[in-house]
Design a protein around this motif. Structure first.
Motif, PDB file in Angstrom:
ATOM      1  N   LEU A 159      43.673  26.282  -8.119  1.00 26.88           N
ATOM      2  CA  LEU A 159      43.592  26.259  -9.467  1.00 26.88           C
ATOM      3  C   LEU A 159      42.102  25.071  -9.786  1.00 26.88           C
ATOM      4  N   GLY A 160      42.309  24.188  -8.925  1.00 33.86           N
ATOM      5  CA  GLY A 160      40.515  23.851  -9.559  1.00 33.86           C
ATOM      6  C   GLY A 160      39.885  24.445  -8.211  1.00 33.86           C
ATOM      7  N   ALA A 161      39.686  25.258  -7.823  1.00 33.11           N
ATOM      8  CA  ALA A 161      38.919  26.443  -7.446  1.00 33.11           C
ATOM      9  C   ALA A 161      38.446  26.600  -9.223  1.00 33.11           C
ATOM     10  N   ALA A 162      39.977  27.428  -9.215  1.00 29.54           N
ATOM     11  CA  ALA A 162      39.228  28.797 -10.419  1.00 29.54           C
ATOM     12  C   ALA A 162      38.402  27.795 -11.937  1.00 29.54           C
ATOM     13  N   LEU A 163      39.029  26.994 -11.708  1.00 33.77           N
ATOM     14  CA  LEU A 163      38.973  26.331 -12.921  1.00 33.77           C
ATOM     15  C   LEU A 163      37.519  25.557 -13.305  1.00 33.77           C
ATOM     16  N   ALA A 164      36.752  25.730 -11.642  1.00 33.34           N
ATOM     17  CA  ALA A 164      35.555  25.013 -11.263  1.00 33.34           C
ATOM     18  C   ALA A 164      34.419  26.732 -11.612  1.00 33.34           C
ATOM     19  N   HIS A 165      35.257  27.415 -11.233  1.00 36.10           N
ATOM     20  CA  HIS A 165      34.383  28.958 -10.902  1.00 36.10           C
ATOM     21  C   HIS A 165      34.370  29.031 -12.708  1.00 36.10           C
ATOM     22  N   LEU A 166      35.107  28.135 -13.612  1.00 35.42           N
ATOM     23  CA  LEU A 166      35.212  29.079 -14.794  1.00 35.42           C
ATOM     24  C   LEU A 166      34.466  28.109 -15.147  1.00 35.42           C
ATOM     25  N   GLY A 167      33.903  27.193 -14.810  1.00 37.14           N
ATOM     26  CA  GLY A 167      32.684  26.455 -15.733  1.00 37.14           C
ATOM     27  C   GLY A 167      32.653  24.735 -15.650  1.00 37.14           C
ATOM     28  N   GLU A 168      34.287  24.534 -15.453  1.00 37.88           N
ATOM     29  CA  GLU A 168      34.601  23.575 -15.677  1.00 37.88           C
ATOM     30  C   GLU A 168      34.879  21.685 -14.449  1.00 37.88           C
ATOM     31  N   LYS A 169      34.562  20.669 -14.904  1.00 43.82           N
ATOM     32  CA  LYS A 169      33.814  19.798 -14.348  1.00 43.82           C
ATOM     33  C   LYS A 169      35.535  19.545 -13.164  1.00 43.82           C
ATOM     34  N   VAL A 170      35.428  19.423 -12.285  1.00 44.32           N
ATOM     35  CA  VAL A 170      37.073  19.600 -11.884  1.00 44.32           C
ATOM     36  C   VAL A 170      36.618  18.280 -10.684  1.00 44.32           C
ATOM     37  N   VAL A 171      37.471  17.743  -9.833  1.00 41.61           N
ATOM     38  CA  VAL A 171      38.484  16.946  -9.462  1.00 41.61           C
ATOM     39  C   VAL A 171      39.500  16.773  -8.758  1.00 41.61           C
ATOM     40  N   VAL A 172      40.004  16.909  -7.553  1.00 41.73           N
ATOM     41  CA  VAL A 172      41.374  17.520  -7.056  1.00 41.73           C
ATOM     42  C   VAL A 172      41.295  16.303  -6.186  1.00 41.73           C
ATOM     43  N   ILE A 173      42.573  15.306  -6.780  1.00 39.93           N
ATOM     44  CA  ILE A 173      42.760  14.212  -5.574  1.00 39.93           C
ATOM     45  C   ILE A 173      44.675  14.411  -4.446  1.00 39.93           C
ATOM     46  N   ASP A 174      43.981  14.439  -3.479  1.00 38.69           N
ATOM     47  CA  ASP A 174      45.323  14.145  -2.730  1.00 38.69           C
ATOM     48  C   ASP A 174      46.103  12.735  -2.664  1.00 38.69           C
ATOM     49  N   PHE A 175      47.381  12.970  -3.676  1.00 42.50           N
ATOM     50  CA  PHE A 175      47.929  11.592  -3.448  1.00 42.50           C
ATOM     51  C   PHE A 175      48.863  11.837  -2.201  1.00 42.50           C
ATOM     52  N   ASP A 176      48.708  12.599  -1.102  1.00 40.04           N
ATOM     53  CA  ASP A 176      49.516  12.354  -0.017  1.00 40.04           C
ATOM     54  C   ASP A 176      49.656  11.774   0.837  1.00 40.04           C
ATOM     55  N   VAL A 177      49.953  10.133   0.402  1.00 36.99           N
ATOM     56  CA  VAL A 177      48.834   9.099   1.838  1.00 36.99           C
ATOM     57  C   VAL A 177      49.431   9.361   2.869  1.00 36.99           C
ATOM     58  N   GLY A 178      48.726   9.249   3.993  1.00 36.76           N
ATOM     59  CA  GLY A 178      49.346   9.405   5.945  1.00 36.76           C
ATOM     60  C   GLY A 178      49.899  11.357   6.025  1.00 36.76           C
ATOM     61  N   LEU A 179      49.628  11.904   4.821  1.00 31.65           N
ATOM     62  CA  LEU A 179      49.933  13.441   5.705  1.00 31.65           C
ATOM     63  C   LEU A 179      48.496  14.156   4.809  1.00 31.65           C
ATOM     64  N   ARG A 180      47.463  14.009   4.620  1.00 35.05           N
ATOM     65  CA  ARG A 180      46.379  14.364   3.971  1.00 35.05           C
ATOM     66  C   ARG A 180      46.370  15.424   4.444  1.00 35.05           C
ATOM     67  N   ASN A 181      46.369  16.952   3.503  1.00 30.97           N
ATOM     68  CA  ASN A 181      46.375  18.323   3.767  1.00 30.97           C
ATOM     69  C   ASN A 181      44.677  18.878   2.837  1.00 30.97           C
ATOM     70  N   LEU A 182      45.337  18.382   1.559  1.00 30.02           N
ATOM     71  CA  LEU A 182      43.745  18.531   0.691  1.00 30.02           C
ATOM     72  C   LEU A 182      42.740  19.314   1.318  1.00 30.02           C
ATOM     73  N   ASP A 183      41.815  18.179   1.847  1.00 29.50           N
ATOM     74  CA  ASP A 183      40.889  18.536   2.402  1.00 29.50           C
ATOM     75  C   ASP A 183      41.049  19.299   3.678  1.00 29.50           C
ATOM     76  N   LEU A 184      42.113  18.694   4.023  1.00 26.38           N
ATOM     77  CA  LEU A 184      42.011  21.140   5.187  1.00 26.38           C
ATOM     78  C   LEU A 184      41.853  21.911   4.402  1.00 26.38           C
ATOM     79  N   VAL A 185      42.330  22.641   3.062  1.00 24.24           N
ATOM     80  CA  VAL A 185      42.178  23.626   2.923  1.00 24.24           C
ATOM     81  C   VAL A 185      41.375  23.935   2.371  1.00 24.24           C
ATOM     82  N   MET A 186      40.695  22.894   1.312  1.00 24.46           N
ATOM     83  CA  MET A 186      39.159  22.769   0.604  1.00 24.46           C
ATOM     84  C   MET A 186      38.039  23.004   1.825  1.00 24.46           C
TER      85      MET A 186
END
Lengths: 276, 236
Positions: A28-55
């Protein structure tokens, strides 16, 4: 504190793990950015982060959310700009700390600072109902509840909706957090055979408006493995199309909802009916 | 009890009456615990999270015996709020002594002692004894209203509970637990538009989903007490 051009804070949450929160945050973050929006995605899974990998940003993490909260780094130092979309940013979680390193004031400060810089702040919640999850939803204006069409996921989502109505800052002010349901890992042929909950049943139990239905697809797994949101990796695949439609609904557009059905024929021929 | 208000500088203490389950153990305690276990077998978490008081007037126990009984209950996830029916005991770590407890057999609840120190607090008597909930009650939420009836316009989720001193009316689907007449009102009833409940209780009588006939599932029902039996029938 709240200036006029302030971002919408969205939490992607579910209660249950493994339902697709991180995948959906990235898509969704990438889709919104693709639609021209300025987006930040934050990973709250401290200790078990994954969002960096998926991104696909895991090799560029220097500072993280916890560093910013503790004043070790400034916010701009910790934000990672996406290589594919320049208006998409990631604020990674720390892998070496745990959720106790998150403080309410610290999260409030980070969110407040991001609000003036972005159109969308998308918070990827950890599973569970503990500190990480409650702080991820704490300052949300909007919640996306990610649910798989099966009973345990639906009950956990019901629990999370209760928390959204009581533990968020908006709820404490007597306002409502705007809530949307995103059904993921939907198997059209299983639904047709009654092997999973029908969309109508999920909606009846949770009584939250539907944002989208993401069909189960190998494309999602493939995209995760190469570190790219599915909406960027294979933008015309059925799950990416469903995420793009969900992103446009989130922006306020009215797009008719359709329940994914097995269109390749073989299952319809075998079972002689379509998904309800 | 009005002289229980102790004022020390700006700190105020108020007396307030609460409703709790009361256990009245009988000798021999071991047999009584076995009976309790048989009840818990049917619904393990029935008392978990609820206030439980221990009335020891029917038994004679040493402070050690009381400590052992309290520990035995804690092993069963039942935490004792207080003890009544004993002389003040000087054993450390035991729950406090309760006094002034009143039964709640009549449908009218004992009024909470009006707290003279609270300004502008609505007197219980002037309020209609009913609670209206317009939102769905979500999994994990607990609505307790011992003063009277509870009406829920939405659904009650799996893993949610409604506890009422009077009757319970649910206009959506009941998937969680509903406990009516918890203060002893045997005339309390439970009504719901669509029945998928995990547990129903009226007074101290309850039925789990397993014990309820499937024929009443997914439709409108009412539940009431007929003697000592919890009855459930379809409403059409």
């Amino acid at each position: 504190m709240k200036d006029k051009k302030s971002a919408r804070v969205v939490v992607v949450t579910s209660g249950k793990g493994g339902v697709g929160k991180t995948t959906s945050t990235a898509a969704l973050g990438a889709a919104l950015a693709h639609l021209g929006e300025k987006v930040v995605v934050i990973d709250f899974d401290v200790g078990l982060r994954n969002l960096d990998l998926v991104m696909g940003a895991e090799r560029r993490v220097v500072f993280d959310l916890i560093n910013v909260i503790h004043g070790v780094a400034k916010l701009p130092q910790a934000l990672i700009r996406d290589k594919r979309l320049e208006n998409l940013h990631l604020l990674p979680a720390s892998q070496t700390r745990d959720k106790d390193a998150l403080s309410e004031e610290g999260v409030a400060k980070v969110i407040a600072e991001l609000r003036s810089k972005f159109d969308w702040i998308i918070c990827d919640s950890p599973a569970g109902i503990e500190r990480g999850a409650t702080l991820a939803m704490r300052y949300a204006d909007t919640a996306i509840i990610v649910t798989n069409p099966e009973v345990s996921s639906v009950r956990d989502s019901d629990r999370i909706i209760g928390l959204l109505d009581s533990k968020t800052e908006k709820a404490e002010r007597g306002e409502y957090v705007d809530k949307h349901l995103l059904v993921t890992r939907y198997h059209p042929w299983r639904a047709a055979r009654g092997e999973m909950l029908a969309i109508d049943d999920v909606l009846e139990i949770l009584s939250v408006p539907l944002l989208g239905i993401i069909p189960e697809s190998e494309e999602v797994l493939r995209a995760s493995n190469v570190g790219s949101p599915v909406t960027l990796n294979s933008p015309v695949s059925p799950p990416a199309r469903a995420y793009f439609e969900a992103a446009r609904r989130l922006k306020g557009e009215t797009i008719p909802m359709h329940v994914p059905s097995e269109s390749r024929g073989i299952f319809n021929k075998l079972f002689g009916r379509k998904a309800a | 009890m009005s002289d229980l208000i102790i004022q020390r500088q700006s700190l105020k203490f108020r007396a307030r009456t609460y409703t709790a389950f009361v256990f009245t153990p009988r000798a021999p305690i071991a047999d009584w615990l076995m009976d309790l276990d048989a009840t818990l077998e049917r619904s393990k978490s029935f008392f978990t999270g609820h206030a439980v008081a221990l009335d020891l007037s029917a038994v004679r126990l040493s402070p050690n015996g009381i400590a052992h009984l309290v520990a035995s209950l804690e092993e069963r996830n039942i935490r004792v709020l207080g003890i009544e029916g004993v002389e003040p005991i000087e054993a450390a770590g035991l729950p406090p002594i309760l006094r002034g407890g009143r039964g709640t057999q009549d449908p009218d609840l004992p009024e909470p002692e009006p707290a003279p120190a609270t300004e502008g607090a609505p007197r219980g008597r002037e309020q209609p004894a009913s609670l209206l909930i317009e939102e769905p009650v979500r999994s994990g939420q607990s609505v307790a209203f011992v003063e009277g009836d509870v009406t829920v316009l939405g659904s009650v989720g799996s893993g949610a509970e409604i506890i009422a001193g009077g009757s319970i009316h649910i206009y959506g689907t009941l998937r969680g637990q509903a406990m009516a007449g918890v203060t002893g009102n045997r005339r309390a009833r439970i009504f719901c538009h669509r029945f998928e409940a995990e547990l129903l209780a009226i007074g101290s009588y309850y039925k789990t989903a397993d014990e309820i006939d499937d024929s009443v599932r997914s439709g409108p029902i009412q539940a009431w007490l007929d003697g000592n039996t919890l009855k459930i029938s379809a409403m059409n």
